[in-house]
Design a protein around this motif. Sequence first.
Motif, PDB file in Angstrom:
ATOM      1  N   VAL A  26       0.840  -1.207   0.000  1.00 20.17           N
ATOM      2  CA  VAL A  26       0.000   0.000   0.000  1.00 20.17           C
ATOM      3  C   VAL A  26       0.872   1.254   0.000  1.00 20.17           C
ATOM      4  O   VAL A  26       0.640   2.199  -0.771  1.00 20.17           O
ATOM      5  CB  VAL A  26      -0.941  -0.017   1.226  1.00 20.17           C
ATOM      6  CG1 VAL A  26      -1.722   1.296   1.306  1.00 20.17           C
ATOM      7  CG2 VAL A  26      -1.894  -1.195   1.161  1.00 20.17           C
ATOM      8  N   VAL A  27       1.880   1.275   0.846  1.00 16.37           N
ATOM      9  CA  VAL A  27       2.765   2.445   0.930  1.00 16.37           C
ATOM     10  C   VAL A  27       3.501   2.642  -0.391  1.00 16.37           C
ATOM     11  O   VAL A  27       3.648   3.776  -0.877  1.00 16.37           O
ATOM     12  CB  VAL A  27       3.758   2.271   2.096  1.00 16.37           C
ATOM     13  CG1 VAL A  27       4.815   3.380   2.075  1.00 16.37           C
ATOM     14  CG2 VAL A  27       3.013   2.263   3.423  1.00 16.37           C
ATOM     15  N   GLN A  28       3.973   1.559  -0.984  1.00 15.74           N
ATOM     16  CA  GLN A  28       4.709   1.688  -2.250  1.00 15.74           C
ATOM     17  C   GLN A  28       3.821   2.259  -3.347  1.00 15.74           C
ATOM     18  O   GLN A  28       4.266   3.109  -4.132  1.00 15.74           O
ATOM     19  CB  GLN A  28       5.252   0.321  -2.669  1.00 15.74           C
ATOM     20  CG  GLN A  28       6.183   0.361  -3.873  1.00 15.74           C
ATOM     21  CD  GLN A  28       7.419   1.185  -3.616  1.00 15.74           C
ATOM     22  OE1 GLN A  28       8.174   0.915  -2.679  1.00 15.74           O
ATOM     23  NE2 GLN A  28       7.640   2.222  -4.411  1.00 15.74           N
TER      24      GLN A  28
ATOM     25  N   ARG B  48      -8.949  -2.065   3.071  1.00 22.22           N
ATOM     26  CA  ARG B  48      -7.887  -1.542   2.202  1.00 22.22           C
ATOM     27  C   ARG B  48      -8.079  -0.054   1.920  1.00 22.22           C
ATOM     28  O   ARG B  48      -7.137   0.733   2.026  1.00 22.22           O
ATOM     29  CB  ARG B  48      -7.833  -2.328   0.886  1.00 22.22           C
ATOM     30  CG  ARG B  48      -6.828  -1.754  -0.119  1.00 22.22           C
ATOM     31  CD  ARG B  48      -6.731  -2.598  -1.348  1.00 22.22           C
ATOM     32  NE  ARG B  48      -6.036  -3.844  -1.056  1.00 22.22           N
ATOM     33  CZ  ARG B  48      -4.701  -3.969  -1.061  1.00 22.22           C
ATOM     34  NH1 ARG B  48      -3.942  -2.914  -1.332  1.00 22.22           N
ATOM     35  NH2 ARG B  48      -4.151  -5.122  -0.805  1.00 22.22           N
ATOM     36  N   LEU B  49      -9.289   0.343   1.555  1.00 20.94           N
ATOM     37  CA  LEU B  49      -9.521   1.748   1.195  1.00 20.94           C
ATOM     38  C   LEU B  49      -9.234   2.665   2.378  1.00 20.94           C
ATOM     39  O   LEU B  49      -8.618   3.726   2.218  1.00 20.94           O
ATOM     40  CB  LEU B  49     -10.964   1.933   0.720  1.00 20.94           C
ATOM     41  CG  LEU B  49     -11.353   3.349   0.283  1.00 20.94           C
ATOM     42  CD1 LEU B  49     -10.442   3.831  -0.837  1.00 20.94           C
ATOM     43  CD2 LEU B  49     -12.816   3.404  -0.131  1.00 20.94           C
ATOM     44  N   ALA B  50      -9.654   2.247   3.569  1.00 20.86           N
ATOM     45  CA  ALA B  50      -9.432   3.073   4.758  1.00 20.86           C
ATOM     46  C   ALA B  50      -7.942   3.223   5.046  1.00 20.86           C
ATOM     47  O   ALA B  50      -7.459   4.329   5.304  1.00 20.86           O
ATOM     48  CB  ALA B  50     -10.159   2.478   5.963  1.00 20.86           C
ATOM     49  N   ILE B  51      -7.190   2.122   5.003  1.00 20.52           N
ATOM     50  CA  ILE B  51      -5.758   2.216   5.301  1.00 20.52           C
ATOM     51  C   ILE B  51      -5.038   3.002   4.217  1.00 20.52           C
ATOM     52  O   ILE B  51      -4.079   3.742   4.492  1.00 20.52           O
ATOM     53  CB  ILE B  51      -5.144   0.799   5.485  1.00 20.52           C
ATOM     54  CG1 ILE B  51      -3.764   0.895   6.145  1.00 20.52           C
ATOM     55  CG2 ILE B  51      -5.041   0.068   4.169  1.00 20.52           C
ATOM     56  CD1 ILE B  51      -3.796   1.367   7.557  1.00 20.52           C
ATOM     57  N   GLU B  52      -5.488   2.892   2.969  1.00 23.96           N
ATOM     58  CA  GLU B  52      -4.895   3.694   1.896  1.00 23.96           C
ATOM     59  C   GLU B  52      -5.131   5.185   2.144  1.00 23.96           C
ATOM     60  O   GLU B  52      -4.220   6.003   1.981  1.00 23.96           O
ATOM     61  CB  GLU B  52      -5.487   3.287   0.544  1.00 23.96           C
ATOM     62  CG  GLU B  52      -4.939   1.982  -0.014  1.00 23.96           C
ATOM     63  CD  GLU B  52      -5.585   1.607  -1.331  1.00 23.96           C
ATOM     64  OE1 GLU B  52      -6.587   2.277  -1.714  1.00 23.96           O
ATOM     65  OE2 GLU B  52      -5.111   0.654  -1.973  1.00 23.96           O
ATOM     66  N   GLN B  53      -6.356   5.545   2.540  1.00 19.32           N
ATOM     67  CA  GLN B  53      -6.660   6.951   2.797  1.00 19.32           C
ATOM     68  C   GLN B  53      -5.854   7.484   3.981  1.00 19.32           C
ATOM     69  O   GLN B  53      -5.360   8.613   3.949  1.00 19.32           O
ATOM     70  CB  GLN B  53      -8.160   7.119   3.039  1.00 19.32           C
ATOM     71  CG  GLN B  53      -8.998   6.920   1.782  1.00 19.32           C
ATOM     72  CD  GLN B  53     -10.481   7.020   2.074  1.00 19.32           C
ATOM     73  OE1 GLN B  53     -10.921   6.827   3.204  1.00 19.32           O
ATOM     74  NE2 GLN B  53     -11.259   7.315   1.036  1.00 19.32           N
TER      75      GLN B  53
ATOM     76  N   VAL C 244      -8.422  11.148   9.067  1.00 22.40           N
ATOM     77  CA  VAL C 244      -7.492  10.077   9.441  1.00 22.40           C
ATOM     78  C   VAL C 244      -7.874   9.482  10.789  1.00 22.40           C
ATOM     79  O   VAL C 244      -7.955   8.262  10.962  1.00 22.40           O
ATOM     80  CB  VAL C 244      -6.049  10.616   9.467  1.00 22.40           C
ATOM     81  CG1 VAL C 244      -5.123   9.640  10.195  1.00 22.40           C
ATOM     82  CG2 VAL C 244      -5.542  10.853   8.056  1.00 22.40           C
ATOM     83  N   ARG C 245      -8.126  10.350  11.784  1.00 17.93           N
ATOM     84  CA  ARG C 245      -8.458   9.834  13.112  1.00 17.93           C
ATOM     85  C   ARG C 245      -9.795   9.082  13.088  1.00 17.93           C
ATOM     86  O   ARG C 245      -9.934   8.038  13.732  1.00 17.93           O
ATOM     87  CB  ARG C 245      -8.507  10.979  14.123  1.00 17.93           C
ATOM     88  CG  ARG C 245      -9.007  10.562  15.484  1.00 17.93           C
ATOM     89  CD  ARG C 245      -8.691  11.557  16.561  1.00 17.93           C
ATOM     90  NE  ARG C 245      -7.308  11.454  17.004  1.00 17.93           N
ATOM     91  CZ  ARG C 245      -6.817  12.130  18.052  1.00 17.93           C
ATOM     92  NH1 ARG C 245      -7.574  12.947  18.736  1.00 17.93           N
ATOM     93  NH2 ARG C 245      -5.548  11.986  18.399  1.00 17.93           N
ATOM     94  N   ALA C 246     -10.787   9.630  12.350  1.00 16.48           N
ATOM     95  CA  ALA C 246     -12.086   8.951  12.275  1.00 16.48           C
ATOM     96  C   ALA C 246     -11.945   7.570  11.629  1.00 16.48           C
ATOM     97  O   ALA C 246     -12.534   6.585  12.088  1.00 16.48           O
ATOM     98  CB  ALA C 246     -13.071   9.820  11.493  1.00 16.48           C
ATOM     99  N   LEU C 247     -11.162   7.487  10.537  1.00 21.07           N
ATOM    100  CA  LEU C 247     -10.957   6.193   9.877  1.00 21.07           C
ATOM    101  C   LEU C 247     -10.229   5.217  10.791  1.00 21.07           C
ATOM    102  O   LEU C 247     -10.583   4.027  10.873  1.00 21.07           O
ATOM    103  CB  LEU C 247     -10.176   6.396   8.575  1.00 21.07           C
ATOM    104  CG  LEU C 247     -10.940   7.022   7.412  1.00 21.07           C
ATOM    105  CD1 LEU C 247      -9.986   7.301   6.253  1.00 21.07           C
ATOM    106  CD2 LEU C 247     -12.070   6.122   6.958  1.00 21.07           C
ATOM    107  N   ALA C 248      -9.170   5.695  11.461  1.00 23.01           N
ATOM    108  CA  ALA C 248      -8.412   4.815  12.364  1.00 23.01           C
ATOM    109  C   ALA C 248      -9.319   4.278  13.463  1.00 23.01           C
ATOM    110  O   ALA C 248      -9.247   3.103  13.831  1.00 23.01           O
ATOM    111  CB  ALA C 248      -7.228   5.562  12.960  1.00 23.01           C
TER     112      ALA C 248
END
Length: 496
Positions: A349-351, A380-385, A458-462
Amino acid sequence: MPTTPTYSFSRDAGNNRLILLLLAIGFAAVVAAVVAVVFVQQQAERDAYWVEHTLDVEGSINRFVRHAERTETARRGIIIAPMERSFKAIAEKAIVDAGRELTALEVLVQDNPSQVQSVRGLRQIFDDYARQARMTQAEADLGLIQKGSLEGDATVTAIRNIRKYVDSMLDREDALLRERNAAQDRTRNLLSAMLALCGALVIGVAIAAIQIIRRNIREIDGNRRDLHVLNQELESLVDERTAELQRANAEIQRFAYIVSHDLRSPLVNVMGFTSELDAARKVIGEHVLKDGSDVPQQVRLAVEEDLPESIGFIRSSTQKMDRLINAILRLSREGRRTLAPSRIAVADVVQSIVDSLQHRIDETGTVVEIGELPVVETDRLAIEQILSNLIENALKYLQPGRPGLIRVAGSIAHGRATISVSDNGRGISARDHERIFDLFRRSGMQDQPGEGIGLAHVRALAYRLGGLVEVSSEEGQGSTFTVSLPLKFQSGVADA
């Protein structure tokens, strides 16, 4: 409300210290017992050696006496039967054996000066006696002794003196033997007493430690039961609060959606009327200024400068409001989106994020380092965002005049994955560490585009992924954002 179990940490610490003290005493007792056993055993060996030594001295004395008496018996046999050659051989051998035993006895009694003197006197007497015995042999060979005649004065006196010395020496050795046996008995008794004392101490310490441990176990069992009850109550309370939070979150999402739609309708009207106003301004301007006739300066300024400037302000404000409404709608949609957890390699994901930002990375001369990253089960979408937002922010807020460095790394501990995004950029003031996660709040110089929604998103998704986001930063020294997620998906808030 749940009740707190009556658990005393100070009492527990006191019990632990007491157990350690008892164990230390028990260990010291064992060490003391070992030292005592070694010392007393050595003493017992010394006592046994001297007892054996005394017995050796007495044995040597008795062997000497037997050789001397055998010599006297043989000498008398010579006197009684001068022609019998066997008596002469027995006498000579007995004299040699007695002399050899005296030499051995001298070595044995070196530790006892009185016995040394006695051995010297005994040798002198025996040497005189041996000369007389050999003289008797010589006289028998020359036929100067009449058969059956016994001479007794000198040799009898010598034998008596030898026996007197021997008895004296044996008495002294018997006294030494009694003393050394008594010392050996005392050593044995001391060893037994010390072993009994140390054993009793060890047993007492063990009993005390066992009693304390049993009491601690009973207390721990009771506290465990209390904690179990408390946990059940807390779980019920958490479930209730979670349900309330879910309802509140759903209401907030619906409210945001409704408000954003309601705001968009008047905003569209404002934007439309602004366009019409601008068109009317142009028509009025063309009509007023087309023939070049004299027009008041105030009217000219209003048509050429004031109206365009005001319309421009209205447009920029409506555009900003439009962006904010879009952001609120996006947050509302994300909050209502159903999460789809799957097994994800965070490094991939980071790459992909870095690849999509490569142009800006090259433009700014930034170095991006990707360390070891975990594999997690999440959306996946949440961690990507989340990671895209953090990496873009790190790239956006570089420190002017300093080559950019961004490092993404991770670790696993206690069933959770930690992902950190570090940079050497501007940094964030300590007073803003929490504010930056609030909606529409930004920190530092506002020279970069944005609405102040990214970190709140970011905080809401986490939180929805069952994780947390924290920041560690110092102004001018860069920032590190740390995302903590469960290795196996655990939703922080149920989908609305």
